[in-house]
Design an enzyme around this catalytic site. Structure first.
Site, short mmCIF file in Angstrom:
data_model
loop_
_atom_site.label_atom_id
_atom_site.label_comp_id
_atom_site.label_asym_id
_atom_site.label_seq_id
_atom_site.Cartn_x
_atom_site.Cartn_y
_atom_site.Cartn_z
N HIS A 216 -2.59 7.13 2.62
CA HIS A 216 -3.14 5.86 2.16
C HIS A 216 -4.50 5.66 2.79
O HIS A 216 -4.68 5.86 4.00
CB HIS A 216 -2.19 4.72 2.53
N ASN B 67 -10.30 0.69 0.48
CA ASN B 67 -8.84 0.66 0.44
C ASN B 67 -8.42 0.06 -0.90
O ASN B 67 -8.60 -1.13 -1.14
CB ASN B 67 -8.32 -0.19 1.61
N CYS C 91 0.80 -1.23 0.00
CA CYS C 91 0.00 0.00 0.00
C CYS C 91 0.83 1.28 0.00
O CYS C 91 0.30 2.36 -0.22
CB CYS C 91 -0.95 0.00 1.18
#
Length: 324
Positions: A251, A281, A113
Site C-alpha cells: 500500500h 496515497n 487502504c
C-alpha cells in the site's frame, strides 16, 4: 474446486495533477516539507463531475481489455472503497451499470487502504467454489473528504482506481492470502460523522467531523511494530522465504515509511514498486494501480513471486502471494 488466477490488470487516475504547493497551501506547508516527510511530489484529484464509480469503471474496462474478457462474462464485481458514491447503494452497482455487466453480482468491501486485498480474497473464495470470472476493483476519491487545513492528511492522498480480472486457467496464480483486523485500534483512522453513530447533521458539519482524520504517529508505530512480524509469519505460512520474493507491492501510504518497512523486511532479492511519488496515497486503489503499472512496464517474469501488502484503517492488514 477451481484454481484462480489474475488474468489482467488496469488502472485509471484523474487528469488533474495537483502539486505539493497547491495541496498544502491552506495547511501552510510547501513542496520541500511534503517531499521530506512523505516522498510524494504530486497527486491526481478528481474533477467535480467524477465519482468513485467513474474511475472504477474505467479501471475495470482497462483490466477487462488486458484479460481479453467481455463484461457479460463476469459473474462477480467487487469494489473496494471507503469513499463510495453514496452510502447506498453499493458503488459496485453503478460500476456494473456503467460496464454493462448484466448478470454479475456486485457488492462493495470497505477495509479502507487494505480493501483491495480483502476484495481479492472475497472474489477468490467465490470463484474457487463457483468458477467464472470476477472483476476486483480498488477505487477511492479521497480529495472529497480531506480537510484542506490539516497538513497531516491533505498532502498525502490522491484519487484513482485499479482493477484485476480473476478467473480460471492462464494468468498469475493467487497462491495464498491472509487477512487481519485489529479493531481495538479502529479509532486511529476514521471519518467521525456520516454514519449511524454520528449522522452528518449541521452540528457535525460545523465541527468538521465529515473529514478524514488520522493519528499519523500511532499509525506509523502500528506499521513499524506489527507489519514486519505479520509479513514474516505470512511468508512462513506460505512456505516461502524472504529471498524467494522478487517483487513487493505495498500500500502506497508514505514513501519514507515504506523505505523503513522494506529495509526491516529484508526482502533482499525483491524490487519494491512505488507509484506514490506521482499519485500519492490512493487508498484501496494504491495496490492495484501499482500492480497494473508494474505489469504494463514488463517488470514481472513468469514464475516471479509477488507479495502484496495492504494496511490501513480498521486497523486492517491484508497479504496476497501471487506467482506471475
Amino acid at each position: 474446486m477451481t484454481e484462480v488466477g489474475i488474468l489482467g490488470t488496469g488502472a485509471q487516475v484523474p487528469d488533474r495533477v495537483v502539486s505539493n504547493d497547491e495541496a498544502g497551501a491552506a495547511a501552510g506547508v510547501d513542496d520541500a516539507w511534503v517531499v521530506r516527510k512523505t516522498a510524494i511530489r504530486e497527486r491526481r484529484w478528481a474533477a467535480p463531475e467524477q465519482a468513485t464509480s467513474d474511475l472504477a469503471a474505467a479501471a475495470g474496462s482497462a483490466a477487462l481489455r488486458s484479460a481479453g474478457i467481455t463484461p457479460d462474462q463476469l459473474s462477480v464485481i467487487v469494489v473496494a472503497t471507503s469513499t463510495p458514491d453514496r452510502p447506498q447503494p453499493p458503488t459496485a452497482a453503478y460500476v456494473q451499470q456503467l460496464l454493462g455487466a448484466v448478470g454479475a453480482a456486485a457488492f462493495d468491501v470497505n477495509a479502507v487502504c487494505s480493501g483491495e486485498v480483502f476484495a481479492l480474497a472475497a472474489a477468490e473464495g467465490i470463484l474457487t467454489r463457483r468458477g467464472g470470472h470476477a472483476l476486483v476493483i480498488g477505487a477511492d476519491v479521497y480529495s472529497r473528504i480531506l480537510n484542506p487545513a490539516d497538513r497531516r492528511t491533505v498532502v498525502l492522498f490522491g484519487d484513482g482506481a485499479g482493477a484485476m480480472v480473476l478467473g480460471p486457467g492462464r494468468g498469475a496464480r493467487v497462491r495464498n492470502l491472509a487477512l487481519h483486523t485489529f479493531g481495538e485500534l479502529a479509532g486511529l483512522i476514521e471519518v467521525p460523522a456520516g454514519g449511524s453513530r454520528r449522522p452528518a447533521d449541521q452540528a457535525a458539519l460545523d465541527a468538521g467531523l465529515q473529514y478524514f482524520t488520522m493519528d499519523g504517529r500511532a499509525v506509523r508505530s502500528f506499521v513499524e511494530d506489527r507489519l514486519p512480524l505479520l509479513t514474516k509469519q505470512f511468508l512462513h505460512d506460505s512456505g516461502v522465504g524472504p529471498d524467494d520474493i522478487r517483487h513487493f507491492v505495498p500500500h502506497q501510504a508514505n514513501g519514507v515509511m515504506l523505505d523503513a518497512l522494506f529495509a526491516e523486511l529484508a526482502l533482499n532479492r525483491a524490487v519494491m514498486h512505488r507509484t506514490l511519488t506521482h499519485y500519492g496515497n490512493t487508498g484501496a486503489a494504491s495496490i492495484p494501480i501499482t500492480l497494473a503499472e508494474a505489469a504494463r512496464s514488463g517488470a514481472f517474469r513468469p514464475g516471479d513471486l509477488i507479495l502484496l501488502a495492504g494496511f490501513g484503517g480498521g486497523m486492517a492488514v491484508g497479504f496476497a502471494l501471487v506467482e506471475w
